[in-house]
Design a protein around this motif. Structure first.
Motif, PDB file in Angstrom:
ATOM      1  N   MET A   1      51.695  70.457  98.395  1.00 23.44           N
ATOM      2  CA  MET A   1      51.748  70.609  99.846  1.00 23.44           C
ATOM      3  C   MET A   1      53.184  70.544 100.347  1.00 23.44           C
ATOM      4  O   MET A   1      53.595  71.344 101.202  1.00 23.44           O
ATOM      5  N   THR A   2      53.976  69.603  99.809  1.00 19.51           N
ATOM      6  CA  THR A   2      55.373  69.501 100.232  1.00 19.51           C
ATOM      7  C   THR A   2      56.125  70.795  99.926  1.00 19.51           C
ATOM      8  O   THR A   2      56.839  71.338 100.784  1.00 19.51           O
ATOM      9  N   ASP A   3      55.990  71.298  98.712  1.00 18.11           N
ATOM     10  CA  ASP A   3      56.665  72.544  98.331  1.00 18.11           C
ATOM     11  C   ASP A   3      56.183  73.714  99.179  1.00 18.11           C
ATOM     12  O   ASP A   3      56.971  74.593  99.565  1.00 18.11           O
ATOM     13  N   GLY A   4      54.878  73.722  99.466  1.00 16.61           N
ATOM     14  CA  GLY A   4      54.336  74.806 100.278  1.00 16.61           C
ATOM     15  C   GLY A   4      54.923  74.818 101.677  1.00 16.61           C
ATOM     16  O   GLY A   4      55.320  75.878 102.193  1.00 16.61           O
ATOM     17  N   PHE A   5      55.024  73.659 102.300  1.00 14.59           N
ATOM     18  CA  PHE A   5      55.602  73.596 103.641  1.00 14.59           C
ATOM     19  C   PHE A   5      57.077  73.990 103.621  1.00 14.59           C
ATOM     20  O   PHE A   5      57.551  74.706 104.508  1.00 14.59           O
ATOM     21  N   ASN A   6      57.816  73.540 102.623  1.00 17.05           N
ATOM     22  CA  ASN A   6      59.246  73.827 102.569  1.00 17.05           C
ATOM     23  C   ASN A   6      59.550  75.281 102.247  1.00 17.05           C
ATOM     24  O   ASN A   6      60.707  75.707 102.357  1.00 17.05           O
ATOM     25  N   SER A   7      58.558  76.043 101.860  1.00 20.84           N
ATOM     26  CA  SER A   7      58.757  77.474 101.625  1.00 20.84           C
ATOM     27  C   SER A   7      58.566  78.289 102.898  1.00 20.84           C
ATOM     28  O   SER A   7      58.782  79.501 102.907  1.00 20.84           O
ATOM     29  N   CYS A   8      58.172  77.633 103.983  1.00 20.48           N
ATOM     30  CA  CYS A   8      57.856  78.328 105.232  1.00 20.48           C
ATOM     31  C   CYS A   8      59.057  78.371 106.172  1.00 20.48           C
ATOM     32  O   CYS A   8      59.891  77.466 106.168  1.00 20.48           O
ATOM     33  N   LYS A   9      59.121  79.389 106.989  1.00 23.22           N
ATOM     34  CA  LYS A   9      60.202  79.534 107.956  1.00 23.22           C
ATOM     35  C   LYS A   9      60.149  78.411 108.997  1.00 23.22           C
ATOM     36  O   LYS A   9      59.086  78.097 109.538  1.00 23.22           O
ATOM     37  N   ASN A  10      61.312  77.819 109.265  1.00 21.43           N
ATOM     38  CA  ASN A  10      61.465  76.808 110.317  1.00 21.43           C
ATOM     39  C   ASN A  10      60.589  75.580 110.104  1.00 21.43           C
ATOM     40  O   ASN A  10      60.198  74.911 111.061  1.00 21.43           O
ATOM     41  N   VAL A  11      60.269  75.285 108.847  1.00 20.76           N
ATOM     42  CA  VAL A  11      59.469  74.104 108.516  1.00 20.76           C
ATOM     43  C   VAL A  11      60.242  73.260 107.509  1.00 20.76           C
ATOM     44  O   VAL A  11      60.781  73.788 106.528  1.00 20.76           O
ATOM     45  N   ILE A  12      60.321  71.961 107.769  1.00 22.61           N
ATOM     46  CA  ILE A  12      60.977  71.019 106.860  1.00 22.61           C
ATOM     47  C   ILE A  12      60.016  69.874 106.603  1.00 22.61           C
ATOM     48  O   ILE A  12      59.447  69.315 107.547  1.00 22.61           O
ATOM     49  N   CYS A  13      59.840  69.502 105.346  1.00 22.26           N
ATOM     50  CA  CYS A  13      58.875  68.451 105.025  1.00 22.26           C
ATOM     51  C   CYS A  13      59.431  67.514 103.968  1.00 22.26           C
ATOM     52  O   CYS A  13      59.814  67.941 102.877  1.00 22.26           O
ATOM     53  N   ASN A  14      59.488  66.216 104.285  1.00 19.55           N
ATOM     54  CA  ASN A  14      59.830  65.213 103.287  1.00 19.55           C
ATOM     55  C   ASN A  14      58.673  65.042 102.317  1.00 19.55           C
ATOM     56  O   ASN A  14      57.500  65.229 102.688  1.00 19.55           O
ATOM     57  N   PHE A  15      58.987  64.656 101.077  1.00 21.50           N
ATOM     58  CA  PHE A  15      57.947  64.476 100.076  1.00 21.50           C
ATOM     59  C   PHE A  15      57.041  63.304 100.460  1.00 21.50           C
ATOM     60  O   PHE A  15      57.507  62.266 100.937  1.00 21.50           O
ATOM     61  N   THR A  16      55.744  63.479 100.262  1.00 22.46           N
ATOM     62  CA  THR A  16      54.767  62.431 100.525  1.00 22.46           C
ATOM     63  C   THR A  16      54.820  61.416  99.382  1.00 22.46           C
ATOM     64  O   THR A  16      54.226  61.630  98.328  1.00 22.46           O
ATOM     65  N   GLU A  17      55.529  60.314  99.602  1.00 26.12           N
ATOM     66  CA  GLU A  17      55.666  59.290  98.562  1.00 26.12           C
ATOM     67  C   GLU A  17      54.394  58.488  98.377  1.00 26.12           C
ATOM     68  O   GLU A  17      54.119  57.967  97.293  1.00 26.12           O
ATOM     69  N   GLY A  18      53.630  58.340  99.455  1.00 27.30           N
ATOM     70  CA  GLY A  18      52.410  57.546  99.403  1.00 27.30           C
ATOM     71  C   GLY A  18      51.491  57.923 100.552  1.00 27.30           C
ATOM     72  O   GLY A  18      51.762  58.848 101.315  1.00 27.30           O
ATOM     73  N   ALA A  19      50.386  57.193 100.676  1.00 25.60           N
ATOM     74  CA  ALA A  19      49.343  57.438 101.681  1.00 25.60           C
ATOM     75  C   ALA A  19      48.624  58.762 101.405  1.00 25.60           C
ATOM     76  O   ALA A  19      48.530  59.190 100.247  1.00 25.60           O
ATOM     77  N   MET A  20      48.145  59.456 102.444  1.00 31.59           N
ATOM     78  CA  MET A  20      47.295  60.632 102.248  1.00 31.59           C
ATOM     79  C   MET A  20      47.720  61.830 103.083  1.00 31.59           C
ATOM     80  O   MET A  20      46.939  62.751 103.277  1.00 31.59           O
TER      81      MET A  20
END
Length: 496
Positions: free
Chosen positions: A357-376
């Motif tokens: 999911m993190t990689d998928g979001f970061n491949s999108c235009k104008n989207v930045i996502c930190n890696f989900t270290e924990g939780a859901m």
């Protein structure tokens, strides 16, 4: 006719002020998205709910011997130990003493320090415990509670309901949603300037909706801050099983506090929360939780007990689920290998889904996502261009709500707008820095091209089935990139 007690005009004004905690149906509800329940705890609770099965001579053909033994163990812990019929009776308002002892033993194994069962209350999910403690702390609007932003809306809703004041402290997205103690000090100073007495601080570790894990050093800073400012610390630790990296394993606030020694270990007031709803259990509908109190005066504990007694008893089957979670199967037990296979499989899949999911979001235009270290959850930043913000305004929608509704209409993907959790204001973006073809032959960048952009987010769980995740992220990317092309005539960028 005079207004009646439950007519709208007669209701408590604080109830009217409370906003819905979740705008859409997308919540951390694992079983609703296909996660299978663990077999062994369901077997045990089934026998406790239908104890006449234990008298059936063929029970051993349907249930393993360790499940039968565990069911008998918990039935013996119910009121008076009078036999199988009392599993439907109320328990002690704090929960069954035997289960509270199992929770205390679990905490001691986890932290390396003894825990007192008399300071542990079982609750109908962690949320009920959080509300119980906030209700105890808040006396009126002049009492404030420090809450992280972005935050889980339970806190803003409950603080509003009880008539208190939420004092926000912002997590730093550029520092992987880290916490800056200087930010805390500023938040407290601003609140005091407004006449608010800050009484407590909330941490959510691992974070919801942000998914970060607090380091031991960070927890030490927080506890030292609470000691210096005379604040109670509320540790929401319901995602402690949900860890997807090895650099920052979960460590409880209580363990760090005890390790700091006197005077802090004897004086900082701490209430810690846990649940059966998360982790690899995912038993949200069972409503099982607990809170443990550290350094809380005996008279205060008595008052909390008195309030708990108003509800008579926490959910008894959920108490059994809690006992099974904190006192799990051991090597050599008949069902141990199956239990480990099931639980390990869930956590390993969640770790892979977090990365997908993190990689998928970061491949999108104008989207930045930190890696989900924990939780859901993933909590990507969506940088909405001015035209999209104008379109949202014309539609009468908050910009991130506008984006999430368009996403839902186009793809069927239900997400929660970040405005439901709180987020920082927009910023000025230099778009010329994104276009390397525009750099002149002499090596000089063109003048800055500045536009006001909105900093918005959405929250989505990482819970959809692993085999469905590629299709979901492809669908999201297609929608997002087309949305950005429609509203952003300057192009856009992605991390990947």
């Amino acid at each position: 006719m005079a207004p009646r007690a439950l007519d709208y005009e007669s209701l408590n004004e604080n109830v009217k002020k409370v906003q819905y905690a979740i705008i859409f149906t997308n919540v951390g509800n694992p079983h609703a998205l296909g996660q299978k329940p663990l077999t062994f705890p369901r077997q045990v609770v089934a026998l406790c709910q239908a104890p006449f099965l234990l008298d059936d001579p063929n029970v051993g053909l349907l249930f393993p011997a360790d499940a039968i033994a565990k069911a008998k163990h918990y039935l013996a812990l119910t009121t008076g130990g009078l036999g199988w019929s009392v599993e439907g009776a109320y328990s002690d308002s704090r929960g069954m003493p035997g289960v509270r002892k199992e929770v205390a033993d679990f905490i001691e194994r986890r932290d390396g320090y003894p825990s007192d069962p008399e300071l542990i209350f079982l609750t109908d999910g962690a949320s009920k415990g959080v509300m119980q403690i906030l209700n105890t702390i808040i006396r009126g609007e002049s009492d404030g509670v420090l809450v992280p932003v972005p935050q889980y809306p339970l806190y803003s809703a409950a603080i509003s309901l009880f008539g208190g004041s939420l004092v926000p402290y912002y997590l730093e997205e550029t520092e992987n949603w880290g916490l800056d103690v200087n930010n805390l000090r500023q938040s407290v100073a601003q609140a005091r300037y407004k006449g608010i007495t800050v009484k407590a601080m909330v941490i959510i570790n691992p974070g919801n909706p942000t998914g970060q894990c607090l380091s031991e050093a960070n927890l030490r800073e927080i506890l030292r801050f609470c000691y210096q400012e005379n604040l109670a610390l509320l540790g929401d630790e319901v995602y402690q099983q949900n860890i997807y990296q090895d650099e920052r394993p979960f460590i409880s606030a209580r363990k760090v506090l005890m390790g700091m020694g006197p005077p802090m270990s004897k004086e900082v007031q701490l209430v810690s929360f846990h649940t059966v709803s998360k982790g690899y259990w995912g038993e949200c509908g069972q409503r099982g939780g607990y809170f443990e109190m550290t350094n809380i005066p005996p008279k205060t504990v008595d008052e909390i007990y008195k309030v708990a007694s108003v509800s008579l008893s926490p959910n008894v089957p959920a108490q059994i689920f809690m006992g099974l979670m904190v006192n799990p199967l051991k090597p050599g037990d008949i069902s141990y290998e199956q239990f480990i296979r099931e639980s390990k499989g869930i956590l390993e899949s969640l770790r892979r889904r977090a990365r997908m999911m993190t990689d998928g979001f970061n491949s999108c235009k104008n989207v930045i996502c930190n890696f989900t270290e924990g939780a859901m959850y993933s909590f990507p930043q969506i940088r909405l261009p001015p035209k999209a913000m104008e379109a949202a305004k014309k539609a009468g929608k908050v910009p991130d709500v506008f984006y999430c509704l368009k996403l839902l209409e186009a793809t069927g993907i239900s997400t929660v707008p970040g405005s439901g959790f709180g987020q920082k204001e927009g910023y000025m973006e230099n778009y010329s820095s994104h276009f390397s073809p525009f750099v002149s032959e002499g090596g000089f960048a063109p003048p800055p091209i500045l536009f006001f952009c909105g900093v918005f987010h959405l929250r989505t769980t990482i819970l959809p089935a692993e085999e469905e995740m590629p299709e979901i992220m492809a669908s999201f990317k297609k929608f997002n990139d087309e949305f950005m092309e429609q509203y952003d005539d300057r192009g856009g960028y992605s991390r990947l």
